[in-house]
Design an enzyme around this catalytic site. Structure first.
Site, short mmCIF file in Angstrom:
data_model
loop_
_atom_site.label_atom_id
_atom_site.label_comp_id
_atom_site.label_asym_id
_atom_site.label_seq_id
_atom_site.Cartn_x
_atom_site.Cartn_y
_atom_site.Cartn_z
N GLY A 8 0.81 -1.22 0.00
CA GLY A 8 0.00 0.00 0.00
C GLY A 8 0.83 1.26 0.00
CB THR A 98 -5.87 -2.71 7.68
OG1 THR A 98 -5.37 -4.04 7.88
CG2 THR A 98 -5.16 -2.08 6.50
CG ASN A 125 -4.24 5.71 16.34
OD1 ASN A 125 -3.15 6.17 16.05
ND2 ASN A 125 -5.33 6.46 16.44
CG PHE A 126 0.89 2.62 13.35
CD1 PHE A 126 1.68 1.63 13.92
CD2 PHE A 126 0.20 2.33 12.19
CE1 PHE A 126 1.78 0.37 13.35
CE2 PHE A 126 0.29 1.07 11.60
CZ PHE A 126 1.08 0.09 12.18
CG HIS A 153 -11.05 8.91 11.53
ND1 HIS A 153 -11.61 8.61 12.74
CD2 HIS A 153 -9.76 8.47 11.59
CE1 HIS A 153 -10.71 8.02 13.51
NE2 HIS A 153 -9.58 7.92 12.83
CG HIS A 154 -9.65 10.62 6.25
ND1 HIS A 154 -9.98 9.65 5.33
CD2 HIS A 154 -8.81 10.03 7.14
CE1 HIS A 154 -9.35 8.53 5.62
NE2 HIS A 154 -8.64 8.73 6.72
CE LYS A 157 -11.48 4.92 10.54
NZ LYS A 157 -10.36 4.03 10.17
#
Length: 264
Positions: A8, A98, A125-126, A153-154, A157
């Site tokens: 990705g 993901t 979540n990183f 979120h954007h 998503k």
């Protein structure tokens, strides 16, 4: 040097990850997996760093053609599980960003990782700040059990609620008995107005252009409220967590779900 492949690479998260790995002194970008541009080099793709790492359109061919220690998967929920299984089958440690994994999926993947004797990490979540937010929320819930979660979120998503919101609710439920909140006779004039229910907690999802990743955990008590909020302003905020996951997965021999389990 840890040899890393990225699945990705042209997504917004993927671009940042490729850049971070390319620039890191302890990591080596050896390949990327992309459905298009098979046979090209990373430096030939728009917006990616000047790396000579090759592009493959199939993960399996990538893993058999290159020596790879870690696969960073930043694709989609539909692809993440399959890529994780393929990586484990090839003895490659997956770090997956993901969501959409069920408890059964996680159990089966953990069993496979342990059979192979290698590590695997799934991180909803990183962002390290988001992990701290979840830890703080779990502590607060011991004393303020009335709580709702609002994640924002954007608008590109695909899943709702977010993996971070679900993980937050799960952590809270470990210290909070299930209880119904709000008035027992309340009604919804519009279906879904009170959000999704998780053991009596409501989770609300907002999707708007201009947002990246944001979450509020709102607690209420007698005469007081407490708000714990985290905001990711851009996707660079996730890269320290991606790097930490790559380094950590090399030293474990099981599957870890959630960065909160690798942060002291």
């Amino acid at each position: 040097m840890i040899k890393v492949a990225v699945a990705g690479p042209r997504g917004k998260m993927g671009r940042e990850a490729v850049k971070m790995i390319h620039e890191a002194d302890t990591l080596e970008l050896v390949a990327v997996v992309d459905s298009k541009h098979d046979g090209m080099l990373v430096r030939q793709l728009d917006g990616l760093p000047p790396s000579d790492a090759p592009v493959y359109n199939e993960l399996e061919r990538c893993l058999t053609s290159q020596t790879i220690d870690v696969l960073v998967d930043l694709t989609t929920p539909a692809h993440g599980k399959r890529h994780m299984e393929i990586a484990l089958d090839h003895g490659v440690r997956p770090v997956v960003g993901t969501t959409g994994f069920t408890d059964e999926d996680i159990t089966n993947l953990r069993k496979k990782a342990e059979e192979k004797g290698i590590g695997a990490i799934i991180a909803p979540n990183f962002a390290i700040g988001a992990i701290l937010m979840m830890k703080f929320a779990q502590t607060a819930a011991k004393y303020l059990p009335d709580v709702e979660i609002i994640e924002m979120h954007h608008d590109r998503k695909l899943d709702a609620p977010s993996g971070t919101a679900l993980k937050t609710a799960q952590l809270i439920s470990e210290v909070r008995k299930a209880k119904q909140q709000g008035h027992p006779d309340e009604t919804e004039e519009l279906k879904g107005a009170r959000g999704a229910d998780f053991e009596g907690m409501s989770i609300h999802s907002v999707r708007l252009p201009g947002l990246v990743a944001h979450q509020e955990v709102l607690f209420g008590g007698v005469g007081q409220t407490l708000k714990i909020r985290h905001d990711s302003m851009n996707r660079e905020s996730f890269m320290p967590g991606v790097k930490l996951s790559i380094e950590t997965v090399m030293g474990i021999d099981t599957l870890v779900y959630g960065l909160e389990n690798i942060i002291e």
